[in-house]
Scaffold this motif. Sequence first.
Motif, short mmCIF file in Angstrom:
data_model
loop_
_atom_site.label_atom_id
_atom_site.label_comp_id
_atom_site.label_asym_id
_atom_site.label_seq_id
_atom_site.Cartn_x
_atom_site.Cartn_y
_atom_site.Cartn_z
N ARG A 4 28.09 16.46 -23.18
CA ARG A 4 28.44 15.82 -24.46
C ARG A 4 28.00 14.36 -24.42
N ALA A 5 27.37 13.91 -25.50
CA ALA A 5 26.93 12.53 -25.60
C ALA A 5 28.12 11.58 -25.46
N CYS A 6 27.91 10.48 -24.76
CA CYS A 6 28.99 9.50 -24.58
C CYS A 6 28.41 8.14 -24.24
N ASP A 7 29.27 7.14 -24.29
CA ASP A 7 28.96 5.81 -23.79
C ASP A 7 29.38 5.79 -22.32
N PRO A 8 28.46 5.47 -21.39
CA PRO A 8 28.83 5.53 -19.97
C PRO A 8 29.95 4.57 -19.59
N ASP A 9 30.18 3.53 -20.40
CA ASP A 9 31.26 2.58 -20.13
C ASP A 9 32.58 3.01 -20.78
N LYS A 10 32.55 4.04 -21.63
CA LYS A 10 33.77 4.50 -22.32
C LYS A 10 33.81 6.02 -22.32
N ARG A 11 33.48 6.62 -21.21
CA ARG A 11 33.36 8.07 -21.18
C ARG A 11 34.74 8.74 -21.28
N PRO A 12 34.79 9.92 -21.85
CA PRO A 12 36.09 10.56 -22.09
C PRO A 12 36.71 11.23 -20.87
N TRP A 13 35.89 11.51 -19.83
CA TRP A 13 36.38 12.30 -18.70
C TRP A 13 37.04 13.57 -19.23
N GLY A 14 36.36 14.19 -20.16
CA GLY A 14 36.92 15.31 -20.91
C GLY A 14 36.83 16.64 -20.19
N PRO A 15 37.24 17.71 -20.87
CA PRO A 15 37.22 19.05 -20.27
C PRO A 15 35.79 19.59 -20.18
N GLY A 16 35.62 20.61 -19.37
CA GLY A 16 34.30 21.22 -19.20
C GLY A 16 33.78 21.86 -20.46
N MET A 17 32.47 21.90 -20.59
CA MET A 17 31.82 22.49 -21.77
C MET A 17 31.71 24.00 -21.67
N MET A 18 31.83 24.68 -22.79
CA MET A 18 31.51 26.10 -22.93
C MET A 18 32.12 26.93 -21.79
N MET A 19 33.39 26.66 -21.49
CA MET A 19 34.02 27.30 -20.34
C MET A 19 34.16 28.81 -20.54
N ASN A 20 34.40 29.27 -21.77
CA ASN A 20 34.52 30.71 -22.00
C ASN A 20 33.21 31.43 -21.70
N GLU A 21 32.09 30.84 -22.15
CA GLU A 21 30.79 31.43 -21.87
C GLU A 21 30.52 31.47 -20.36
N LEU A 22 30.94 30.40 -19.68
CA LEU A 22 30.72 30.33 -18.23
C LEU A 22 31.57 31.38 -17.49
N LYS A 23 32.81 31.55 -17.93
CA LYS A 23 33.68 32.58 -17.33
C LYS A 23 33.06 33.97 -17.50
N GLU A 24 32.54 34.24 -18.70
CA GLU A 24 31.89 35.54 -18.95
C GLU A 24 30.67 35.73 -18.05
N TRP A 25 29.92 34.66 -17.86
CA TRP A 25 28.72 34.74 -17.01
C TRP A 25 29.13 35.06 -15.58
N VAL A 26 30.12 34.34 -15.05
CA VAL A 26 30.57 34.57 -13.67
C VAL A 26 31.09 36.00 -13.51
N GLU A 27 31.83 36.48 -14.50
CA GLU A 27 32.38 37.84 -14.44
C GLU A 27 31.26 38.88 -14.43
#
Length: 394
Positions: free
Chosen positions: A281-304
């Motif tokens: 996700r686009a961000c300002d490196p000095d004000k980054r959100p430290w947010g949750p991971g992207m597209m986690m459902n898709e990644l879980k399906e891939w791993v499964e």
Amino acid sequence: MEDSKFDVIIVGAGVMGSSTAYHAAKRGLRTLLLEQFDFLHHRGSSHGESRTIRVTYPHHYYYPLVMESYNLWQEAQAQVGYQVYFKAHHFDMGPSHDPTMRSLFQYCRQMGIPFELLSRHQVADKFSGRFDIPDDWVGLWNEHGGVIKPTKAVAMFQTLAYKNGAVLRDNTEVIDIKKEDKKKEGVVVFTASGEKFRGKKCVVTAGAWVNKLAKTVSGLELPIQPMETHVSYWRIKEGHEGKFAIGSGFPTFASFANVCVYGTPTLEFPGLIKVAIHGGRACDPDKRPWGPGMMMNELKEWVEGRFMGMVDSSEPVVKQSCMYSMTPDEDFVIDFLGGDFGKDVVVGGGFSGHGFKMAPVIGRILTDLAVEGETKGVDIKYFRIARFNITSKF
């Protein structure tokens, strides 16, 4: 050290800047490496436990960069006395009609890279049941894979730079760069603490901050977007841990479909496998959100779906945040800043997603450009700023 004169001043001590400092110092140049935060900090793109190294790219111009880097990684680790590169094979997978898979297949043929093109059944045989792909997918295996230890690699380049005489300074934020004399070679680098450093040449490798600094220094707005991305590690189910370990024949891998997934064998965390999505996700490196991971459902399906039920896909057990800095075409920026600086300031940026593996050769190239005004052995026309059709506002 104020008013000291250097042959090369490097701004930004991630893997690219540290590699450049190593190459410059090894040539006997008076070299200064400046970092705005602590060395080996976790706010940029050059930290963490593993990066893949692979040779399969849709674009032919990466081939010589990666192949030279394999040799340079081994050369540098031999000098420092510890290992940062761990050999593995590499496996690409995706729908048989996917344009990326088709281009990788053509690329391997064009470059003469020995490979195996595998159906679903052949993939199961090749990896002894550790990978499963859909019936309409294909796999592409080749021997040119591997894992790089990033924080360890940055420390290696800094150690070798220091051993070759470079001066290293962290917690030294660069706020401006100016020409010393418009008629002569040389720049002055200004820091937030009021120090000034003079250099014949300057190399800017500021990662996610490169656009901010380039705009301040030259008015040039490089289309390099900082992005926050996430790395995930998944627990291998009991009894299967050894099947995914480095050295077991399990490869580094990339998957191309509706999401681009990549990963490495178990190395840094016993019993865990790294599987993550390329992007962020686009961000300002000095004000980054430290947010949750992207597209986690898709990644879980891939791993499964890919690991025959041997990896727990319910939730990753370790998540790590990291910065990307991406150009619109995902190719690098390796060029002179131009304008009044001429060839006195070289900029390297937009490396995230696939640059780390090529750091040894990029350090050589940036040193070549700074010292000689050109580089040999590789064609960098694909990385020029002019492809974006932007010019300095100053």
